[in-house]
Write a protein that holds these residues in place. Structure first.
Motif, PDB file in Angstrom:
ATOM      1  N   ASP A   1      -6.713   3.511   0.898  1.00 17.14           N
ATOM      2  CA  ASP A   1      -7.469   4.326   1.853  1.00 17.14           C
ATOM      3  C   ASP A   1      -8.781   4.794   1.215  1.00 17.14           C
ATOM      4  O   ASP A   1      -8.777   5.378   0.127  1.00 17.14           O
ATOM      5  CB  ASP A   1      -6.608   5.526   2.262  1.00 17.14           C
ATOM      6  N   ALA A   2      -9.928   4.554   1.890  1.00 15.28           N
ATOM      7  CA  ALA A   2     -11.237   4.938   1.346  1.00 15.28           C
ATOM      8  C   ALA A   2     -11.423   6.444   1.287  1.00 15.28           C
ATOM      9  O   ALA A   2     -12.289   6.941   0.562  1.00 15.28           O
ATOM     10  CB  ALA A   2     -12.352   4.322   2.207  1.00 15.28           C
ATOM     11  N   ASN A   3     -10.598   7.175   2.013  1.00 12.86           N
ATOM     12  CA  ASN A   3     -10.673   8.634   2.001  1.00 12.86           C
ATOM     13  C   ASN A   3      -9.693   9.232   0.993  1.00 12.86           C
ATOM     14  O   ASN A   3     -10.063  10.076   0.171  1.00 12.86           O
ATOM     15  CB  ASN A   3     -10.365   9.175   3.411  1.00 12.86           C
ATOM     16  N   GLU A   4      -8.447   8.767   1.013  1.00 14.97           N
ATOM     17  CA  GLU A   4      -7.406   9.319   0.142  1.00 14.97           C
ATOM     18  C   GLU A   4      -7.473   8.774  -1.282  1.00 14.97           C
ATOM     19  O   GLU A   4      -7.090   9.448  -2.234  1.00 14.97           O
ATOM     20  CB  GLU A   4      -6.020   9.020   0.733  1.00 14.97           C
ATOM     21  N   GLY A   5      -7.909   7.535  -1.433  1.00 19.30           N
ATOM     22  CA  GLY A   5      -7.935   6.920  -2.761  1.00 19.30           C
ATOM     23  C   GLY A   5      -6.553   6.464  -3.203  1.00 19.30           C
ATOM     24  O   GLY A   5      -5.619   6.365  -2.405  1.00 19.30           O
ATOM     25  N   ILE A   6      -6.415   6.195  -4.499  1.00 18.37           N
ATOM     26  CA  ILE A   6      -5.140   5.736  -5.055  1.00 18.37           C
ATOM     27  C   ILE A   6      -4.110   6.851  -4.955  1.00 18.37           C
ATOM     28  O   ILE A   6      -4.382   7.999  -5.313  1.00 18.37           O
ATOM     29  CB  ILE A   6      -5.326   5.298  -6.526  1.00 18.37           C
ATOM     30  N   GLN A   7      -2.908   6.518  -4.458  1.00 16.56           N
ATOM     31  CA  GLN A   7      -1.814   7.476  -4.397  1.00 16.56           C
ATOM     32  C   GLN A   7      -0.587   6.898  -5.090  1.00 16.56           C
ATOM     33  O   GLN A   7      -0.602   5.753  -5.550  1.00 16.56           O
ATOM     34  CB  GLN A   7      -1.533   7.863  -2.943  1.00 16.56           C
ATOM     35  N   ALA A   8       0.486   7.712  -5.148  1.00 15.05           N
ATOM     36  CA  ALA A   8       1.628   7.371  -6.006  1.00 15.05           C
ATOM     37  C   ALA A   8       2.212   5.987  -5.716  1.00 15.05           C
ATOM     38  O   ALA A   8       2.439   5.197  -6.630  1.00 15.05           O
ATOM     39  CB  ALA A   8       2.710   8.447  -5.860  1.00 15.05           C
ATOM     40  N   GLN A   9       2.443   5.669  -4.435  1.00 19.22           N
ATOM     41  CA  GLN A   9       3.063   4.390  -4.118  1.00 19.22           C
ATOM     42  C   GLN A   9       2.099   3.223  -4.272  1.00 19.22           C
ATOM     43  O   GLN A   9       2.523   2.080  -4.413  1.00 19.22           O
ATOM     44  CB  GLN A   9       3.660   4.439  -2.709  1.00 19.22           C
ATOM     45  N   THR A  10       0.802   3.510  -4.278  1.00 20.41           N
ATOM     46  CA  THR A  10      -0.186   2.464  -4.600  1.00 20.41           C
ATOM     47  C   THR A  10       0.071   1.975  -6.015  1.00 20.41           C
ATOM     48  O   THR A  10       0.086   0.771  -6.289  1.00 20.41           O
ATOM     49  CB  THR A  10      -1.626   3.018  -4.512  1.00 20.41           C
TER      50      THR A  10
ATOM     51  N   ALA B   1       0.845  -1.202   0.000  1.00 20.86           N
ATOM     52  CA  ALA B   1       0.000   0.000   0.000  1.00 20.86           C
ATOM     53  C   ALA B   1       0.873   1.241   0.000  1.00 20.86           C
ATOM     54  O   ALA B   1       2.105   1.168   0.145  1.00 20.86           O
ATOM     55  CB  ALA B   1      -0.922   0.020   1.222  1.00 20.86           C
ATOM     56  N   HIS B   2       0.223   2.394  -0.151  1.00 13.67           N
ATOM     57  CA  HIS B   2       0.887   3.678   0.030  1.00 13.67           C
ATOM     58  C   HIS B   2       1.090   3.908   1.534  1.00 13.67           C
ATOM     59  O   HIS B   2       0.495   3.217   2.367  1.00 13.67           O
ATOM     60  CB  HIS B   2       0.017   4.794  -0.573  1.00 13.67           C
ATOM     61  N   VAL B   3       1.947   4.878   1.883  1.00  7.36           N
ATOM     62  CA  VAL B   3       2.205   5.199   3.286  1.00  7.36           C
ATOM     63  C   VAL B   3       0.904   5.565   4.008  1.00  7.36           C
ATOM     64  O   VAL B   3       0.076   6.308   3.476  1.00  7.36           O
ATOM     65  CB  VAL B   3       3.184   6.388   3.393  1.00  7.36           C
ATOM     66  N   ASP B   4       0.716   5.018   5.205  1.00 12.30           N
ATOM     67  CA  ASP B   4      -0.388   5.384   6.103  1.00 12.30           C
ATOM     68  C   ASP B   4      -1.767   5.000   5.565  1.00 12.30           C
ATOM     69  O   ASP B   4      -2.758   5.645   5.885  1.00 12.30           O
ATOM     70  CB  ASP B   4      -0.341   6.887   6.427  1.00 12.30           C
ATOM     71  N   HIS B   5      -1.837   3.948   4.749  1.00 10.40           N
ATOM     72  CA  HIS B   5      -3.149   3.457   4.285  1.00 10.40           C
ATOM     73  C   HIS B   5      -3.652   2.298   5.142  1.00 10.40           C
ATOM     74  O   HIS B   5      -4.709   1.753   4.870  1.00 10.40           O
ATOM     75  CB  HIS B   5      -3.076   3.058   2.810  1.00 10.40           C
ATOM     76  N   GLY B   6      -2.889   1.916   6.178  1.00  5.66           N
ATOM     77  CA  GLY B   6      -3.397   0.943   7.140  1.00  5.66           C
ATOM     78  C   GLY B   6      -2.881  -0.472   7.010  1.00  5.66           C
ATOM     79  O   GLY B   6      -3.530  -1.411   7.464  1.00  5.66           O
ATOM     80  N   LYS B   7      -1.677  -0.661   6.439  1.00  7.01           N
ATOM     81  CA  LYS B   7      -1.116  -2.010   6.289  1.00  7.01           C
ATOM     82  C   LYS B   7      -0.876  -2.679   7.633  1.00  7.01           C
ATOM     83  O   LYS B   7      -1.291  -3.807   7.876  1.00  7.01           O
ATOM     84  CB  LYS B   7       0.221  -1.961   5.528  1.00  7.01           C
ATOM     85  N   SER B   8      -0.151  -1.952   8.513  1.00  5.87           N
ATOM     86  CA  SER B   8       0.231  -2.550   9.805  1.00  5.87           C
ATOM     87  C   SER B   8      -0.986  -2.804  10.686  1.00  5.87           C
ATOM     88  O   SER B   8      -1.036  -3.805  11.419  1.00  5.87           O
ATOM     89  CB  SER B   8       1.225  -1.637  10.530  1.00  5.87           C
ATOM     90  N   THR B   9      -1.986  -1.912  10.616  1.00  8.18           N
ATOM     91  CA  THR B   9      -3.221  -2.114  11.394  1.00  8.18           C
ATOM     92  C   THR B   9      -3.958  -3.353  10.897  1.00  8.18           C
ATOM     93  O   THR B   9      -4.469  -4.150  11.698  1.00  8.18           O
ATOM     94  CB  THR B   9      -4.136  -0.884  11.278  1.00  8.18           C
ATOM     95  N   LEU B  10      -4.013  -3.533   9.582  1.00  5.54           N
ATOM     96  CA  LEU B  10      -4.643  -4.730   9.013  1.00  5.54           C
ATOM     97  C   LEU B  10      -3.885  -5.984   9.440  1.00  5.54           C
ATOM     98  O   LEU B  10      -4.504  -7.003   9.793  1.00  5.54           O
ATOM     99  CB  LEU B  10      -4.694  -4.623   7.486  1.00  5.54           C
TER     100      LEU B  10
ATOM    101  N   ILE C   1       3.498 -11.359   4.868  1.00  5.65           N
ATOM    102  CA  ILE C   1       4.646 -10.449   4.931  1.00  5.65           C
ATOM    103  C   ILE C   1       4.118  -9.021   4.856  1.00  5.65           C
ATOM    104  O   ILE C   1       3.502  -8.623   3.869  1.00  5.65           O
ATOM    105  CB  ILE C   1       5.653 -10.706   3.783  1.00  5.65           C
ATOM    106  N   ASP C   2       4.332  -8.263   5.944  1.00  2.00           N
ATOM    107  CA  ASP C   2       3.932  -6.847   5.985  1.00  2.00           C
ATOM    108  C   ASP C   2       5.083  -6.025   5.427  1.00  2.00           C
ATOM    109  O   ASP C   2       6.224  -6.146   5.886  1.00  2.00           O
ATOM    110  CB  ASP C   2       3.627  -6.436   7.431  1.00  2.00           C
ATOM    111  N   THR C   3       4.816  -5.164   4.444  1.00  2.00           N
ATOM    112  CA  THR C   3       5.881  -4.445   3.735  1.00  2.00           C
ATOM    113  C   THR C   3       5.815  -2.938   3.985  1.00  2.00           C
ATOM    114  O   THR C   3       4.768  -2.413   4.360  1.00  2.00           O
ATOM    115  CB  THR C   3       5.777  -4.693   2.212  1.00  2.00           C
ATOM    116  N   PRO C   4       6.926  -2.216   3.756  1.00  2.00           N
ATOM    117  CA  PRO C   4       6.899  -0.754   3.880  1.00  2.00           C
ATOM    118  C   PRO C   4       6.085  -0.107   2.763  1.00  2.00           C
ATOM    119  O   PRO C   4       5.865  -0.713   1.706  1.00  2.00           O
ATOM    120  CB  PRO C   4       8.379  -0.361   3.756  1.00  2.00           C
ATOM    121  N   GLY C   5       5.652   1.139   3.004  1.00  2.00           N
ATOM    122  CA  GLY C   5       4.856   1.853   2.009  1.00  2.00           C
ATOM    123  C   GLY C   5       5.584   2.996   1.349  1.00  2.00           C
ATOM    124  O   GLY C   5       5.171   3.479   0.304  1.00  2.00           O
ATOM    125  N   HIS C   6       6.712   3.457   1.936  1.00  2.00           N
ATOM    126  CA  HIS C   6       7.425   4.598   1.376  1.00  2.00           C
ATOM    127  C   HIS C   6       8.282   4.160   0.199  1.00  2.00           C
ATOM    128  O   HIS C   6       8.847   3.066   0.188  1.00  2.00           O
ATOM    129  CB  HIS C   6       8.293   5.252   2.455  1.00  2.00           C
TER     130      HIS C   6
END
Length: 635
Positions: free
Chosen positions: A166-175, A75-84, A139-144
């Motif tokens: 992220d349902a609020n931010e949508g698709i971002q560059a690292q996505t 995912a992109h940074v701060d889209h909730g990978k680690s929480t998932l 495997i949980d991966t980095p987003g940056h």
């Protein structure tokens, strides 16, 4: 009395003697129910216990290949990978469900402080679905973007990915970038729309974006809230149904890929391995395809998420392996391990990471050189994307020129050195590599090639000996709300960028693609896009040189003599500042009198300062270097 009184010469090794002789006559026994280990701990003692002593071994033979799924979360940074990842660990009973489960797989101090994932982490989950027991290797991966090498290595051990948006931010560059890494690896992609519980969430809009940009039907998207656990269990079902099992065979000779490794002070190298074929167990003799050295396996197991020893690891499974590798150079990421006298075709491994940012690293005190060298070797084992070359500086002494994937990567590496190895270093201003096409036949003969790569500004060849200079460029993707498009386009043009594409991904968002000179974006483009570049382009050399001289002038302590500070490119001085000398008022004792008396005193003072300039030394404090070597900020 328990424990017995201990004499002044008591040391920790006495516990070993006590444990071995506790049953002997004449020695007191612990009270009922009190273990020797607990007693030892109550005395303030410690002993290193292997993971085999801590946990019972798990039987991995009960998971045939068809019941194994290996997948990553991208995912992109701060889209909730680690929480998932936390919720998946809870659902499968891998960890207890508590309020403290935040970033469970982010084990590094730097990750918890910054709130980001910088190191891919593995966890084996045991899940019962429709009466069958499945092994799910997550495997949980980095987003940056700076840690994309971690992502690409992790994907080599997987057959599918969860693409979290992220349902609020949508698709971002690292996505976009991470999707294409998975797409190129031909992995199954399960789109997951996270944070649907947010007030401004718009999952329907994000579904349309995913369909337009990635050509994935909107009905394949899974809508969840990882924070509160809404619909998370459907992800586990989708992983089993949509991701294929690994193509592996137990009956074939062992073939294991080392996709990550860490260094343990007591046990040596701990290698994370993915078994493509065969079986491996404690006592097996294995060989490294890279070094051709043979080792005896001391321990194998899975990460659950901590080390869980196993009797054996089987084809298709992901786990760890310890085989007495004591030197960090013996464990190469991408290496293939096989059984002694059963050689196999090595696995493709990984493409070498291409460093984008270079910086000099030096010990604050040269007496710490060997300790810092050891720390860098151990940390680069865990972060193989860093390149290391020996370097030296007249001002800073012996050190290294390190190559990183980006500025954040450089900062995190430096922070890990300080936190994990207690190392104090001086890090120079980051630069990018350049190429020079030589015109001088003497230089061509010296370098043995016409085109050379320059990673250190001090080694930049003179313009008279070069026919042309080449700088690195990157294809950058920027996704932005359409109201900011004009400002961003002006910013990119100011950075010498060339527009390649512009696409509206929905009614409000635009995806821009630009060809950008790397030195224009490497230092500050990700941080609010506001300050000037720290590259070494000559059209900005005067401004940058003047800024560095001014900063050094403000940082150096004044002396009894004048100090000249100069910035130069080759032999050409492009900027100068002067640190004024302290001056004693030698005329204070003169009350009136002849002017010649005063002139004589001033002349004698000037001669003394002139002599002092020849023999005086200027000590540059560490703080001054750090202030000067920081990237320039806006004024």
């Amino acid at each position: 009395m328990w424990p017995p009184a201990r004499p002044s010469w008591w040391r920790g090794h006495a516990l070993v003697a006590w444990v071995t002789r506790a049953a002997s006559p004449g020695l007191p026994r612990p009270p009922h129910g009190r273990t020797l280990r607990a007693a030892g701990e109550s005395w303030g003692l410690s002993r290193h216990y292997s993971s085999a002593e801590r946990k019972e071994k798990v039987d991995m033979s009960r998971f045939p290949v068809e019941n194994i799924r290996n997948f990553s979360i991208i995912a992109h940074v701060d889209h909730g990978k680690s929480t998932l990842a936390d919720r998946l660990l809870e659902l499968t009973g891998t960890i207890d469900k508590t309020k403290n489960n935040k970033q469970v797989l982010d084990k590094l101090q730097v990750e918890r402080e910054r709130g980001i994932t910088v190191k891919a982490q593995t966890a084996s989950l045991f899940y019962n679905h429709e009466g069958k027991q499945y092994l799910l290797n997550l495997i949980d991966t980095p987003g940056h973007v700076d840690f994309s090498y971690e992502v690409s290595r992790s994907l080599s051990a997987c057959q599918g990915v969860l693409l979290v948006v992220d349902a609020n931010e949508g698709i971002q560059a690292q996505t976009v970038a991470n999707f294409f890494l998975a797409f190129e690896a031909q992995l199954s992609v399960i789109p997951v729309i996270n944070k649907i519980d947010l007030k401004n969430a718009d999952p329907e809009r994000v579904e349309k974006q995913i369909e337009k940009v990635f050509d994935i039907p909107s009905d394949e998207c899974i809508k969840i809230s990882a924070k509160i656990g809404t619909n998370v269990e459907s992800i586990l079902q989708a992983v089993i149904e949509r991701i294929p099992p690994p193509n592996a065979h137990r009956k074939n000779p062992l073939r294991a890929l080392v996709f990550d490794s860490t260094f343990d002070q007591y046990r040596g190298v701990v290698a994370n391995v993915a078994l493509f074929d065969g079986v491996v167990s404690k006592g097996d003799k294995i060989v490294s395809a890279h070094t051709q050295k043979a080792y005896e396996v001391n321990e194998v197991g899975v990460l659950n998420p901590n080390e869980q020893p196993a009797h054996k690891l089987y084809a298709g499974q992901v786990g760890y392996l310890i085989a007495g590798m004591k030197d960090v150079t013996e464990a190469q990421i991408g290496d293939t391990l096989y059984l002694h006298k059963q050689p196999v075709e090595p696995l493709p491994g990984f493409k070498s990471a291409k460093p984008m940012v270079f910086a000099g690293m030096y010990p604050v005190d040269q007496s710490e050189y060997n300790n810092l060298k050891s720390a860098i070797e151990k940390l680069t084992l865990n972060d193989s994307s860093v390149t290391v070359h020996r370097d030296s500086s007249l001002a800073l002494g012996a050190g290294w020129r390190l190559g990183f994937l980006g500025l954040l990567h450089m900062e995190v590496f430096n922070q890990r050195l300080e936190q994990e190895y207690n190392a104090s270093v001086i890090l120079t201003t980051p630069t990018v590599p350049y190429k020079a096409v030589l015109s001088s036949s003497k230089l061509i003969k010296e370098y043995r090639e016409k085109e050379i790569t320059i990673i250190n500004p001090a080694e930049f060849p003179d313009k008279s000996k070069v026919s042309e200079y080449l700088e690195p460029v990157v294809l950058g993707t920027i996704i932005t709300p359409d109201e900011y498009t004009g400002k961003i386009m002006m910013l990119c043009q100011a950075r010498r960028a060339v527009q390649k594409n512009m696409v509206f991904i929905d009614q409000n968002r635009v995806m821009l693609k630009y060809l950008l000179p790397l030195n224009e974006i490497v230092v500050d483009f990700y941080d609010s896009l506001k300050s000037l570049s720290s590259g070494y382009a000559r059209d900005k050399a005067h401004t940058i040189g003047k800024t560095i001289c001014e900063r050094l002038k403000d940082s150096l302590p004044r002396q009894l003599f004048e100090i000249a500070i100069q910035a130069a490119i080759g032999s050409k001085i492009i900027a100068r500042e002067t640190v004024k000398a302290y001056r004693k008022n030698v005329l204070a004792k003169c009350y009136g009198g002849d002017i010649t008396r005063k002139m004589k005193l001033l002349k004698r003072q000037a001669e003394g300062k002139k002599k002092l300039r020849k023999v005086g030394n200027v000590e540059v404090p560490k703080d001054a270097f750090i202030k000067v070597l920081k990237a320039p900020s806006d004024k």
